[in-house]
Motif scaffolding. Sequence first.
Motif, PDB file in Angstrom:
ATOM      1  N   PRO A  47       9.136  -3.250   2.258  1.00 14.21           N
ATOM      2  CA  PRO A  47       8.270  -3.492   2.597  1.00 14.21           C
ATOM      3  C   PRO A  47       8.328  -3.961   1.202  1.00 14.21           C
ATOM      4  N   ILE A  48       6.503  -5.002   1.240  1.00 14.88           N
ATOM      5  CA  ILE A  48       6.566  -5.596  -0.097  1.00 14.88           C
ATOM      6  C   ILE A  48       6.703  -4.819  -1.363  1.00 14.88           C
ATOM      7  N   SER A  49       7.467  -5.211  -1.857  1.00 15.03           N
ATOM      8  CA  SER A  49       7.027  -4.468  -3.338  1.00 15.03           C
ATOM      9  C   SER A  49       5.492  -5.220  -4.059  1.00 15.03           C
ATOM     10  N   ILE A  50       5.434  -4.129  -4.878  1.00 13.98           N
ATOM     11  CA  ILE A  50       4.374  -4.461  -6.337  1.00 13.98           C
ATOM     12  C   ILE A  50       4.791  -4.727  -7.381  1.00 13.98           C
ATOM     13  N   ASN A  51       4.550  -5.206  -8.699  1.00 12.00           N
ATOM     14  CA  ASN A  51       4.655  -4.851 -10.089  1.00 12.00           C
ATOM     15  C   ASN A  51       3.389  -4.320 -10.405  1.00 12.00           C
ATOM     16  N   SER A  52       3.338  -3.525 -10.551  1.00 12.22           N
ATOM     17  CA  SER A  52       1.532  -3.142 -10.904  1.00 12.22           C
ATOM     18  C   SER A  52       1.139  -2.477 -12.260  1.00 12.22           C
ATOM     19  N   THR A  53       0.248  -2.641 -12.310  1.00 11.35           N
ATOM     20  CA  THR A  53       0.052  -2.286 -13.962  1.00 11.35           C
ATOM     21  C   THR A  53      -1.477  -0.738 -13.598  1.00 11.35           C
ATOM     22  N   GLN A 106      -2.844 -19.523  -3.234  1.00 13.67           N
ATOM     23  CA  GLN A 106      -3.239 -19.056  -1.973  1.00 13.67           C
ATOM     24  C   GLN A 106      -2.369 -18.206  -1.769  1.00 13.67           C
ATOM     25  N   ALA A 107      -1.734 -17.398  -2.628  1.00 11.43           N
ATOM     26  CA  ALA A 107      -0.580 -16.840  -2.730  1.00 11.43           C
ATOM     27  C   ALA A 107      -1.567 -15.279  -2.741  1.00 11.43           C
ATOM     28  N   GLY A 108      -2.096 -15.062  -2.884  1.00 11.08           N
ATOM     29  CA  GLY A 108      -2.674 -13.464  -2.948  1.00 11.08           C
ATOM     30  C   GLY A 108      -3.307 -13.521  -1.372  1.00 11.08           C
ATOM     31  N   VAL A 109      -3.554 -14.618  -0.638  1.00 17.07           N
ATOM     32  CA  VAL A 109      -4.291 -14.329   0.403  1.00 17.07           C
ATOM     33  C   VAL A 109      -2.836 -14.351   1.356  1.00 17.07           C
ATOM     34  N   ALA A 110      -1.843 -15.226   1.053  1.00 12.69           N
ATOM     35  CA  ALA A 110      -0.692 -14.888   1.525  1.00 12.69           C
ATOM     36  C   ALA A 110       0.198 -13.301   1.969  1.00 12.69           C
ATOM     37  N   PHE A 111       0.019 -13.255   1.130  1.00 12.83           N
ATOM     38  CA  PHE A 111       0.625 -12.042   0.837  1.00 12.83           C
ATOM     39  C   PHE A 111       0.000 -11.181   1.306  1.00 12.83           C
ATOM     40  N   GLY A 112      -1.413 -11.020   1.463  1.00  9.19           N
ATOM     41  CA  GLY A 112      -2.376 -10.095   1.752  1.00  9.19           C
ATOM     42  C   GLY A 112      -2.079 -10.139   3.596  1.00  9.19           C
ATOM     43  N   ARG A 113      -1.738 -11.613   4.240  1.00 13.11           N
ATOM     44  CA  ARG A 113      -1.957 -11.224   5.998  1.00 13.11           C
ATOM     45  C   ARG A 113      -0.477 -10.260   5.915  1.00 13.11           C
ATOM     46  N   GLN A 117      -0.280  -6.068   8.299  1.00 15.43           N
ATOM     47  CA  GLN A 117       0.519  -6.270   9.023  1.00 15.43           C
ATOM     48  C   GLN A 117       2.021  -4.884   8.896  1.00 15.43           C
ATOM     49  N   GLU A 118       1.568  -4.762   7.736  1.00 15.51           N
ATOM     50  CA  GLU A 118       2.245  -3.202   7.365  1.00 15.51           C
ATOM     51  C   GLU A 118       1.068  -1.770   7.361  1.00 15.51           C
ATOM     52  N   GLY A 119      -0.503  -2.335   8.159  1.00 11.82           N
ATOM     53  CA  GLY A 119      -0.904  -1.016   7.755  1.00 11.82           C
ATOM     54  C   GLY A 119      -2.002  -0.400   6.944  1.00 11.82           C
ATOM     55  N   VAL A 120      -1.777  -1.474   5.856  1.00 10.50           N
ATOM     56  CA  VAL A 120      -2.627  -1.414   4.513  1.00 10.50           C
ATOM     57  C   VAL A 120      -4.121  -1.816   4.975  1.00 10.50           C
ATOM     58  N   LEU A 121      -5.003  -1.220   4.437  1.00  9.74           N
ATOM     59  CA  LEU A 121      -6.381  -1.857   4.480  1.00  9.74           C
ATOM     60  C   LEU A 121      -6.357  -2.953   3.806  1.00  9.74           C
ATOM     61  N   VAL A 122      -6.732  -4.250   4.215  1.00  5.50           N
ATOM     62  CA  VAL A 122      -6.826  -5.312   2.849  1.00  5.50           C
ATOM     63  C   VAL A 122      -7.983  -5.543   3.119  1.00  5.50           C
ATOM     64  N   LEU A 123      -8.830  -6.315   2.008  1.00  5.43           N
ATOM     65  CA  LEU A 123      -9.749  -6.563   1.688  1.00  5.43           C
ATOM     66  C   LEU A 123     -10.024  -7.488   0.762  1.00  5.43           C
ATOM     67  N   ASN A 124     -10.946  -9.132   1.313  1.00  2.00           N
ATOM     68  CA  ASN A 124     -11.570  -9.117   2.172  1.00  2.00           C
ATOM     69  C   ASN A 124     -10.150  -9.437   3.542  1.00  2.00           C
ATOM     70  N   ASP A 125     -10.815  -9.088   4.806  1.00  2.00           N
ATOM     71  CA  ASP A 125      -9.550  -9.560   5.525  1.00  2.00           C
ATOM     72  C   ASP A 125      -8.779 -10.553   5.453  1.00  2.00           C
ATOM     73  N   ALA A 126      -7.277 -10.161   4.844  1.00  2.00           N
ATOM     74  CA  ALA A 126      -6.920 -11.790   5.209  1.00  2.00           C
ATOM     75  C   ALA A 126      -6.661 -12.505   5.791  1.00  2.00           C
ATOM     76  N   TYR A 127      -6.713 -12.473   7.263  1.00  2.00           N
ATOM     77  CA  TYR A 127      -6.949 -13.752   8.055  1.00  2.00           C
ATOM     78  C   TYR A 127      -7.831 -13.845   7.963  1.00  2.00           C
ATOM     79  N   ALA A 128      -9.594 -13.436   7.623  1.00  2.00           N
ATOM     80  CA  ALA A 128     -10.407 -14.315   7.728  1.00  2.00           C
ATOM     81  C   ALA A 128     -10.272 -14.644   6.397  1.00  2.00           C
TER      82      ALA A 128
END
Length: 348
Positions: A47-53, A106-113, A117-128
Amino acid sequence: MKICFVLNDVATEKNGTSTALMTEAHVRGHEVFAMGVGDFNFHHDAPISINSTSLPKNTKVKSPEKFLEALQGSKAKKKKISSKDIDVLFIRNNPTEEDDRQWAEQAGVAFGRMIQQEGVLVLNDAYALSHAFIDKLYFEELPQSIKPDSIITRSKKDLLEFWEKQNKKMVLKPLEGSGGKDVFLIDENEKNVNQIIETISSQGYVIAQEFLPAVKDGDVRVLLMNGRVMEKDGKKAIIRRVSGEGEFRSNFKLGATADSSDLTDDMKRIVELTAPKLIRDGLFFVGLDIVKDKLIEINVLSPGGMERFADIGLPKFTDVVIEAIERKVDYKKMYKGTLANRTLATMD
């Protein structure tokens, strides 16, 4: 819930709507992560990983200012997390702040899509967001009766003809972009009209728009959630942005000041004609910019202004947004993730 906010960059984030929303989620006991738009990691077999703070455990802060100070402080927790382990990804990065990082727009939207797909709730909808990212082109799909007259083209000839049609007074701006950047008011006294057109068109498509005289009184930002004007304690999430002296653009970053505004019949009509499309497309949290009876812009990526609500006597409204997200997460868990993200993005 575990909620991750996508910002431009954690280290350079300024106190605003995103910080206010993160603070509200933190105060309500949720696990809040922040990340920059450059903090995604992809490998084909994981799955995609995130370097979080995030804030250190047991940190107690109640104000957005203190939250941001702690998030950017030396004691903030840096951790790589899996996108599978979060409940919500809230995309809030602002492309207009990316002067030197075109890749970031556009990176946030691209990875958001992909995360969606992994089942995470993405707001706003990444495809929209992929469709509505070019905010002004998405805007052109709305009914003409609520929009200023406009043309989108790279043809200087067509732009000049439109200018003549508008009695030599129009607004020019790049199709991609917002925040008041590279927006010009061209009137009959403008001597560099050809140069301005050439400069903007070198960036891509140009939108020429009818000039609205009522803009002298500023514009009104109306915040919608799930296609409805946000409301709390009988007050609506509406803020008037009054332009600074000698400035026709009404962006806060350009010196505009905040004032209150009622929800007029014209605004109601615009919301009624706009909301069905926003709901259908899964756009959960949206800002409409209105001048009198015309919609001039839709902000779908990082609608803001909430940090100024207290200045004009409005509730903070952050609890309204976070409560709505809590309901979405509960509903998703109830149905074990079998519903489409877009359904969740638009439900109350």
